[in-house]
Design an enzyme around this catalytic site. Structure first.
Site, short mmCIF file in Angstrom:
data_model
loop_
_atom_site.label_atom_id
_atom_site.label_comp_id
_atom_site.label_asym_id
_atom_site.label_seq_id
_atom_site.Cartn_x
_atom_site.Cartn_y
_atom_site.Cartn_z
N HIS A 160 1.39 4.18 -2.79
CA HIS A 160 1.54 5.57 -2.79
C HIS A 160 2.74 6.36 -3.21
O HIS A 160 2.46 7.31 -4.00
CB HIS A 160 1.50 6.05 -1.18
N HIS B 127 0.80 -1.35 -0.13
CA HIS B 127 0.02 -0.17 0.01
C HIS B 127 0.77 1.17 -0.03
O HIS B 127 0.59 2.28 -0.95
CB HIS B 127 -0.89 -0.01 1.35
N GLU B 128 2.04 1.26 0.76
CA GLU B 128 2.87 2.49 0.89
C GLU B 128 3.53 2.60 -0.23
O GLU B 128 3.86 3.87 -0.66
CB GLU B 128 3.49 2.46 2.28
N GLU C 273 -6.46 6.47 -1.42
CA GLU C 273 -6.38 5.40 -0.44
C GLU C 273 -6.78 4.29 -1.07
O GLU C 273 -6.03 3.14 -1.09
CB GLU C 273 -7.01 5.58 0.96
#
Length: 258
Positions: free
Chosen positions: A129, A125-126, A190
Site C-alpha cells: 500500500h 500487504h501494508e 486492496e
C-alpha cells in the site's frame, strides 16, 4: 461561459495534469500529492496517532513486527523509504499504512497470527500500500470528487436558481461518488496490494501460501455481521483467496529463488 462550464473545464485540466503511471504496476494513477510530500504527511499523521492511541515501539510484539517488516521492506521496490513499524495496543483485527512507509499493526492481529509467514502476508500487504501510494491516491480522488460535486451544485444552482435543488444535486453526487467510485476503487487497490504484497513476502523468503491461510483465518474470525462486498472498501475474503491462488505459481517461483 457559464460557471458550471468554467468549473468543469478547470477540473478537467486539473485531472489530466495529475495522472501518472505507477512504476511498479504500470497502472495509471490520479495523484495530486507529489512523492516528496509523502514522508512529511505520513510522519504528521503518525504523530497524531501516537497522541491518542497506545502505540508500542518496544517489546516482543513490536520487535516481531519490526523484524518482519524490515525484512520485506529491504527487498521491496523502495527499500530506502523512511519505514517505521509499530504495534497499537488494541483488541482490533486490523493493520494500516500511511504515506511514506509508516505501518501499524494492531495487537490482536499480532496475537492471532503466531506464524511469521502469516504475519508477513499482513506486513507485505501494508508495505505494498505504501509503495504503491494508495493513501495519496485515495486523498487525491477525494479532492477531485469534492471539486466535481461542488461544480455540479454550482451548475444546477446557476441553471435553476434553486438553492434546494443545488444542495440535492451535491448530496446525490456525493452518494454516487462513494458508491460507484470510491468503494470500487478501494477494493481494486486492496487486491493490488494483495498481489504486490504476496510477491514481496515471497521474495523476502516467507512462504506465499501463508497469504491464503491468512484470509481463510480472517474469514473464520468474522462474526457474520460484515456488510456485503459491494458496500465494503475491501473485497470479499473468497475473492482475495481465489486471486492469490490464481497467481500462486508466480509467487512460489519467487519464494524458491530465495
Amino acid at each position: 461561459m457559464r460557471i458550471g462550464n468554467i468549473i468543469a473545464l478547470t477540473a478537467g485540466l486539473f485531472l489530466a495534469a495529475c495522472v501518472t503511471e505507477n512504476a511498479v504496476t504500470g497502472r495509471s494513477q490520479f495523484i495530486t500529492i507529489p512523492p516528496s510530500q509523502d514522508a512529511a504527511l505520513g510522519l504528521e499523521a503518525m504523530n497524531e496517532v501516537k497522541k491518542t492511541a497506545d502505540v508500542k515501539t518496544t517489546g516482543p510484539a513490536a520487535q516481531r513486527v519490526k523484524r518482519i517488516g524490515a525484512r520485506i521492506a529491504a527487498i521491496s521496490d523502495k527499500p530506502d523509504m523512511p519505514w517505521e513499524f509499530v504495534v497499537i495496543e488494541e483488541d482490533v483485527l486490523n493493520a494500516w499504512a500511511l504515506p511514506g512507509g509508516k505501518i501499524a499493526v494492531y495487537q490482536k492481529m499480532v496475537d492471532s497470527f503466531t506464524d511469521d509467514n502469516e504475519l508477513a502476508a499482513v506486513m507485505g500487504h501494508e508495505i505494498a500500500h505504501a509503495i504503491l501510494r494508495h493513501g495519496a491516491e485515495q486523498m487525491s480522488r477525494a479532492q477531485a470528487q469534492n471539486l466535481a460535486i461542488v461544480g455540479v451544485g454550482a451548475a444546477v444552482g446557476a441553471t435553476t436558481k434553486d438553492g434546494e435543488m443545488a444542495q440535492m444535486a451535491v448530496t446525490l453526487g456525493a452518494l454516487a461518488a462513494q458508491g460507484f467510485v470510491q468503494l470500487p476503487h478501494s477494493r481494486a487497490m486492496e487486491l493490488e496490494a494483495d498481489d504486490i504484497g504476496t510477491l514481496y513476502m515471497a521474495r523476502a523468503g516467507y512462504d506465499p501460501r501463508a497469504a491464503v491461510r491468512l484470509w481463510q483465518k480472517m474469514k473464520s474470525m468474522k462474526d457474520g455481521a460484515s456488510q456485503p462486498a459491494f458496500l465494503s472498501t475491501h473485497p470479499s475474503d473468497d475473492k482475495r483467496i481465489a486471486r492469490i491462488n490464481a497467481k500462486m505459481a508466480t509467487y512460489m517461483a519467487e519464494f524458491k529463488n530465495n
